[in-house]
Design a protein around this motif. Sequence first.
Motif, PDB file in Angstrom:
ATOM      1  N   ALA A 149       0.831  -1.204   0.000  1.00 22.52           N
ATOM      2  CA  ALA A 149       0.000   0.000   0.000  1.00 22.52           C
ATOM      3  C   ALA A 149       0.867   1.256   0.000  1.00 22.52           C
ATOM      4  O   ALA A 149       0.579   2.228  -0.712  1.00 22.52           O
ATOM      5  N   VAL A 150       1.930   1.238   0.777  1.00 22.78           N
ATOM      6  CA  VAL A 150       2.841   2.388   0.839  1.00 22.78           C
ATOM      7  C   VAL A 150       3.539   2.574  -0.505  1.00 22.78           C
ATOM      8  O   VAL A 150       3.665   3.703  -1.006  1.00 22.78           O
ATOM      9  N   ALA A 202       3.447   5.772  -3.076  1.00 22.39           N
ATOM     10  CA  ALA A 202       4.691   6.401  -3.534  1.00 22.39           C
ATOM     11  C   ALA A 202       4.748   6.449  -5.051  1.00 22.39           C
ATOM     12  O   ALA A 202       5.140   7.467  -5.647  1.00 22.39           O
ATOM     13  N   ASP A 203       4.336   5.361  -5.711  1.00 24.00           N
ATOM     14  CA  ASP A 203       4.335   5.330  -7.175  1.00 24.00           C
ATOM     15  C   ASP A 203       3.367   6.367  -7.742  1.00 24.00           C
ATOM     16  O   ASP A 203       3.670   7.028  -8.753  1.00 24.00           O
ATOM     17  N   GLU A 204       2.206   6.510  -7.115  1.00 25.73           N
ATOM     18  CA  GLU A 204       1.241   7.513  -7.580  1.00 25.73           C
ATOM     19  C   GLU A 204       1.807   8.915  -7.436  1.00 25.73           C
ATOM     20  O   GLU A 204       1.624   9.769  -8.319  1.00 25.73           O
ATOM     21  N   TRP A 205       2.504   9.174  -6.342  1.00 23.90           N
ATOM     22  CA  TRP A 205       3.116  10.498  -6.131  1.00 23.90           C
ATOM     23  C   TRP A 205       4.189  10.757  -7.183  1.00 23.90           C
ATOM     24  O   TRP A 205       4.262  11.859  -7.749  1.00 23.90           O
ATOM     25  N   HIS A 206       5.009   9.751  -7.477  1.00 24.29           N
ATOM     26  CA  HIS A 206       6.051   9.914  -8.493  1.00 24.29           C
ATOM     27  C   HIS A 206       5.432  10.175  -9.864  1.00 24.29           C
ATOM     28  O   HIS A 206       5.964  10.983 -10.638  1.00 24.29           O
ATOM     29  N   ALA A 253       4.220  14.011 -14.213  1.00 22.25           N
ATOM     30  CA  ALA A 253       3.243  14.717 -15.041  1.00 22.25           C
ATOM     31  C   ALA A 253       3.454  16.221 -14.975  1.00 22.25           C
ATOM     32  O   ALA A 253       3.317  16.930 -15.984  1.00 22.25           O
ATOM     33  N   VAL A 254       3.783  16.721 -13.794  1.00 21.80           N
ATOM     34  CA  VAL A 254       4.060  18.155 -13.636  1.00 21.80           C
ATOM     35  C   VAL A 254       5.273  18.554 -14.469  1.00 21.80           C
ATOM     36  O   VAL A 254       5.282  19.597 -15.140  1.00 21.80           O
ATOM     37  N   VAL A 255       6.309  17.717 -14.441  1.00 23.26           N
ATOM     38  CA  VAL A 255       7.532  17.998 -15.200  1.00 23.26           C
ATOM     39  C   VAL A 255       7.232  17.988 -16.704  1.00 23.26           C
ATOM     40  O   VAL A 255       7.665  18.881 -17.450  1.00 23.26           O
ATOM     41  N   GLU A 256       6.475  16.979 -17.164  1.00 21.43           N
ATOM     42  CA  GLU A 256       6.148  16.889 -18.581  1.00 21.43           C
ATOM     43  C   GLU A 256       5.289  18.065 -19.035  1.00 21.43           C
ATOM     44  O   GLU A 256       5.472  18.589 -20.144  1.00 21.43           O
TER      45      GLU A 256
END
Length: 208
Positions: free
Chosen positions: A157-158, A162-166, A171-174
């Motif tokens: 779950a953790v 973490a993967d969703e946050w990454h 997406a912000v960078v792109e």
Amino acid sequence: MRELFPPSPAAGKRLDWLLRYARRCQVKLDASEVTAHAIKGRFTPAAWRLLCRSSRDSFIPILRNRRLAFDSLVHYAQSLVEHGFQLAPDPKFLDYFIQSSYLFFDRMPGVPHEADEMTLLRLATRCGGVSRAQLRRVYEWLTWGHSSVTTRMTWRAVLRRADEWHRRQQAVVEQARTNHASAQAPPCWDFACGTLHWEVLRHHPPGQ
């Protein structure tokens, strides 16, 4: 004759590696005590039991790091027992936390001891098969995403959080790259001088 630690009743192992490490670190001991007993006295009973149950390899990242000291080993063993460990976890996790502590230039490198760090160790150890790369992703989410973990969570779950946050960060960078690429180019400069006949200047230099 070289002095050795007596075997631990629980583990049946010798801890002469600990004696060698203490000597290398020039640990100051009570001269009135037997060396082995004096070193044992540096640990709490619970931390000493953990040390006896665990293999030397579990502490290799500390033993090989010249910027850490004997007290780092003591501190790490104590932190482990205070967070419910009976055996030291996979040394690759310890190595990662030590290396990541070098990111903070205002601090000396250290062993994991913060509550969140120890909780991650608990979750990863309980799950089994966790890679160093996965630990890094979760720790980055925990540190830069300002999140928190508890022992009631599961590693899967953790890791999913973490993967969703990454993915959101990526997406912000792109999006920023797309906006930059599609931005209108700045206007061309206007030059006050007119067209120059370079061929004339080449065949008829000034002053001739």
